[in-house]
Design an enzyme around this catalytic site. Structure first.
Site, mmCIF file in Angstrom:
data_model
loop_
_atom_site.group_PDB
_atom_site.id
_atom_site.type_symbol
_atom_site.label_atom_id
_atom_site.label_comp_id
_atom_site.label_asym_id
_atom_site.label_seq_id
_atom_site.Cartn_x
_atom_site.Cartn_y
_atom_site.Cartn_z
ATOM 1 N N ASP A 28 8.715 3.012 2.154
ATOM 2 C CA ASP A 28 7.290 2.691 2.126
ATOM 3 C C ASP A 28 6.796 2.523 3.558
ATOM 4 O O ASP A 28 7.590 2.332 4.476
ATOM 5 C CB ASP A 28 7.073 1.348 1.396
ATOM 6 C CG ASP A 28 6.833 1.562 -0.088
ATOM 7 O OD1 ASP A 28 6.655 2.715 -0.491
ATOM 8 O OD2 ASP A 28 6.831 0.571 -0.830
ATOM 9 N N ASP A 39 7.896 -2.154 -3.259
ATOM 10 C CA ASP A 39 7.516 -3.551 -3.457
ATOM 11 C C ASP A 39 6.657 -3.771 -4.693
ATOM 12 O O ASP A 39 6.560 -4.885 -5.194
ATOM 13 C CB ASP A 39 6.774 -4.098 -2.222
ATOM 14 C CG ASP A 39 5.580 -3.228 -1.836
ATOM 15 O OD1 ASP A 39 5.188 -2.358 -2.638
ATOM 16 O OD2 ASP A 39 5.033 -3.418 -0.733
#
Length: 844
Positions: free
Chosen positions: A454, A758
């Site tokens: 990410d 996440d």
């Protein structure tokens, strides 16, 4: 041997079927101590029992829910049930007991809920406030805890050191040596007397005890280490309002009456009731087995412990905690299955078993050769009929030699060395801010060839601030009080009012006062940055919230990449206004009008669109995350069940949010490249923002490709085969795009893939990857549950550290295998050769 091990002992690092695990264990036919060898691995039979119990409990709960739904239709015709408050509960100041609360939520009993006055009535009877939560009174909290219990589940008792001693004694070789020691003592004392005749026997006993206590000590310390790691895995914090202040609290400190704030990706920490919220979808599959999410609201307010928030956000009132909840009862019936075996453990178990069988074969031959030598000698002497104590002792020595060959031949330490090395690595990784949830991840990470990372929070600091804005078609730099003052003075009053209304109502964050009296912003870093921007422009969170009525709020959706809100404006007529906020290109595409510098609403023509798109590209090129804010007057009324409009908006403005790259990321990416690990960035951000950050981190190189999710989706299979190896940046990606990329890398290109994530939307990719790495700070509980490793500081450099430890495990095991096999082979050859030579001398 390698091909045999690959064919026979091929177990996957993740999601290995129970049949495969059971099969290879059966192949380990002759082992010295199966109890010890398989202690730290999954108990397949207990796992099957637990699965059967889970299915039974799920069926019971599903029936209860269905019955309650059917009964709901007949509530009006049923008289309220009678309920008497127990005296001890009444004496403590409460008007409802734990059993009654448990039956209301667990049974979805709407009749009982209405009888007690609904959610507000339950709150009153629990002496709590739905706005301020529980009062901070230590004595009252202690009484509440004594009456209603604590939010902890029963754990299996720790095994004492002597249990490990007893298990170590079950080693077959040690049992045989114990028999040898017993016979040696009897024969020795009978022939040579005490204490001379007992020397050999006592020496064997001392050796046995030394081995047993060393083994038991090692295993006991190992079990304590695993227990400590299990405790770390279960540490979960959640937002709670208590004593009028919103604060983070461990779920184990929750009590009935607490007000908990839930958002997408959270796990419901205890049984409770919905107080207020928007668009709440709950995934109850962990309890009921039903894959369809359940809508929770004022009509069906029941929230069950252990379920997950799939969409929306809400406040809930805790009613039942710990072992009284359905989740607690379910946990009580389940046994810890242990970790699945890692591929290296399985293969080294195979090696130990094969060499053990070879050693047993040589031991039998050695014993046969030595006995043959003794028998031939006695035959030549003509004494084959007469046997004395010395010859019996000689026969016993031959047997002891055979047992010794088995002992030295079986490399029992090989599979246990993997466990010890992995456990040591887990402990060290914990110190380096990485919590390993599955043992195999330590090992697998050492083989990683690709990391799909990410951007936000992993490569960047996740500490966001608005540094540029384009409000009312005018670009401004912001960041200090003077610049905010200039922006505020240039904005028309009506435009500023719309901007502040959009910021403070269309948000998942909140501005609260801390215990110290300081203003505190709660919410995601992006929300916090926008709220801080609104506050700097002179806005007041509570005043803006109270000025309008919030009718509906749709939290940020990773698929739509936007969030929306409907507010009812003050005054007659109940006018409605929709606010939208999200990815700049997407929200701008839904706009038909724009507010100009004079505060007038004008049509969004080509020149205006080009100017705004150029502004977005400019902000993105400076590595800023861009968000567009827009609004729309809703005509014809609006119902909370209606969908928020997706077109016809008026653009208020665009903000550029800076999220600096973490220190050390560029160096860590360079280390990965040098180690042969490809790093790819997968983000939902604008492609220009993603490319700017990727270049700064050293991820995007001259021969790499940056692509957008929608473009990636349209590629054919043949095009993907050529494209995927070159992809270094994927922007505007959906969860499905990330999952597809990971799946192709694993299956088509045989890469060992590590994925970071996440959000709830990252769960499929984390589950699909060889190693799922969830963020410990920004990560949701759903993401953490799907991951193999939790990065406690959300830092990319920590991921590199995990890879280093994974490789060190392989190096350590390699060295140990070389040492162990060298010792075993040499000892086997020396013992067998000397035994054969002794036998030859006896014959000659």
């Amino acid at each position: 041997m390698e091909s045999f091990l690959d064919d026979t002992f091929d177990v996957k690092a993740k999601h290995a079927p129970d049949e495969t695990l059971q099969k290879w264990r059966k192949l380990c036919g002759v082992v010295k101590n199966p109890k010890r060898r398989f202690r730290f691995t999954a108990n397949i039979s207990k796992r099957s029992e637990a699965a059967a119990m889970r299915r039974t409990n799920q069926e019971k709960l599903r029936i209860a829910v269905l019955v309650s739904k059917a009964a709901f239709q007949f509530i009006s015709s049923v008289s309220p049930s009678d309920y008497t408050v127990p005296s001890e509960v009444k004496a403590a100041g409460f008007d409802i007991c734990a059993d009654e609360l448990g039956s209301i939520v667990e049974g979805h009993d709407v009749k009982k809920l209405r009888f007690h006055g609904g959610v507000s009535g339950i709150a009153r009877k629990l002496c709590t406030s739905t706005n301020d939560g529980l009062p901070k009174d230590a004595d009252a909290l202690r009484r509440r805890q004594e009456l209603f219990g604590i939010n902890k589940f029963a754990e299996s008792e720790s095994r004492s050191f002597w249990v490990f001693v007893w298990e170590a004694l079950h080693d077959m070789t040690l049992m045989i040596l114990a028999v040898c020691a017993f016979v040696s003592l009897i024969v020795g004392i009978a022939t040579e007397g005490w204490p001379k005749g007992a020397h050999d026997g006592l020496g064997i006993v001392a050796s046995i005890m030394l081995v047993v206590f060393v083994t038991a000590t090692s295993d006991y310390r190992q079990s304590l280490q695993f227990k400590d790691l299990d405790k770390e895995k279960k540490k979960i914090s959640i937002q709670v309002t208590r004593n009028g202040f919103r604060q983070k609290m461990s779920i184990y400190d929750l009590l009935p009456g607490d007000i908990v704030h839930l958002a997408i990706g959270d796990q419901v920490p205890a049984d409770g009731l919905f107080v207020s919220g928007f668009s709440v979808l709950i995934d109850e599959s962990s309890l009921t087995g039903e894959s369809e999410p359940v809508m929770v609201g004022s009509e069906t307010p029941f929230l069950l412990s252990g379920t997950k928030v799939q969409d929306g956000s809400c406040k809930m009132l805790i009613t039942t905690v710990g072992m009284r909840t359905q989740w607690g009862k379910l946990m009580a019936t389940l046994s810890e299955g242990g970790d699945d075996e890692t591929p290296l453990q399985v293969k080294l178990n195979g090696v130990a078993t094969i060499i053990g069988k070879i050693g047993l074969f040589f031991a039998v031959i050695t014993f046969a050769v030595l006995v043959q030598g003794l028998l031939v000698r006695k035959w030549k002497d003509g004494s084959h009929v007469d046997w004395n104590a010395e010859e019996a002792m000689e026969m016993l020595e031959y047997f002891a030699i055979a047992v010794t060959i088995v002992v030295v031949a079986v490399p029992e330490g090989l599979p246990l060395a993997v466990t010890l090395s992995l456990a040591f690595a887990m402990k060290k990784m914990m110190n380096d801010k990485a919590l390993v949830r599955h043992l195999a991840a330590c090992e697998t990470m050492g083989s990683a060839t690709t990391i799909c990372s990410d951007k936000t929070g992993t490569l960047t600091t996740n500490h966001m601030t608005v540094v540029k804005s384009c409000i009312c078609m005018s670009v401004h730099e912001v960041g200090n009080p003077s610049k905010f003052a200039n922006l505020k003075s240039e904005l028309h009053d009506s435009a500023l009012k719309l901007l502040l209304q959009s910021i403070f109502n269309n948000t998942g964050g909140e501005v609260v006062m801390s215990k110290e009296g300081k203003r505190e912003i709660l919410g995601t870093p992006t929300e916090a940055a926008i709220l801080e921007f609104g506050l700097s422009l002179g806005g007041e969170f509570q005043a803006e919230r109270e000025a309008v009525k919030l009718v509906k709020l749709e939290p940020f959706n990773s698929t739509k990449k936007r969030m929306g809100a409907i507010v009812e404006l003050p005054g007659e007529g109940g006018r409605m206004r929709a606010h939208s906020k999200g990815a700049s290109e997407i929200v701008l595409a839904s706009c038909e009008k724009v507010i100009n510098a004079k505060g007038e609403i004008v049509a969004l023509d080509d020149s205006s669109v080009k100017f705004l798109q150029a502004t977005i590209d400019q902000f993105a090129g400076e590595a800023l995350r861009t968000l567009c804010l827009a609004y729309k007057e809703v005509q014809g009324g609006f119902s909370p069940n209606d969908a928020i409009p997706e077109s016809g908006y008026t653009c208020i403005g665009i903000v550029g949010i800076k999220d600096p790259v973490r220190p050390g990321v560029k160096e860590s990416v360079a280390v990965c490249h040098a180690a042969g690990i490809a790093v790819r960035m997968v983000t939902g951000d604008n492609i220009n923002t993603a490319k700017a950050i990727a270049r700064e981190c050293g991820i995007l190189t001259s021969d790499g490709i940056a692509i957008e999710g929608p473009v990636f989706r349209e590629k054919s299979q043949a095009e993907l085969l050529e494209l995927i190896p070159k992809i270094q940046v994927m922007a505007r990606s959906s969860p499905l795009d990330k999952h597809t990329l990971v799946k192709h890398l694993r299956t088509t290109f045989d890469d060992v893939v590590a994925v970071t994530g996440d959000g709830t939307n990252d769960a499929p990719a984390l589950h699909e990857a060889d190693i799922g790495l969830a963020m410990g700070i920004a990560g949701t509980e759903v993401a953490k549950e799907s991951a193999d490793v939790i990065i406690l500081d959300d830092n990319f450099s920590t991921i590199v550290t995990v890879a280093k430890w994974g490789r060190s495990v392989y190096i350590n095991i390699q060295k140990f295998v070389q040492f162990q096999l060298t010792v075993n082979v040499v000892a086997l050859v020396v013992n067998f050769s000397s035994a054969c030579m002794t036998a030859m001398e006896s014959i000659s």
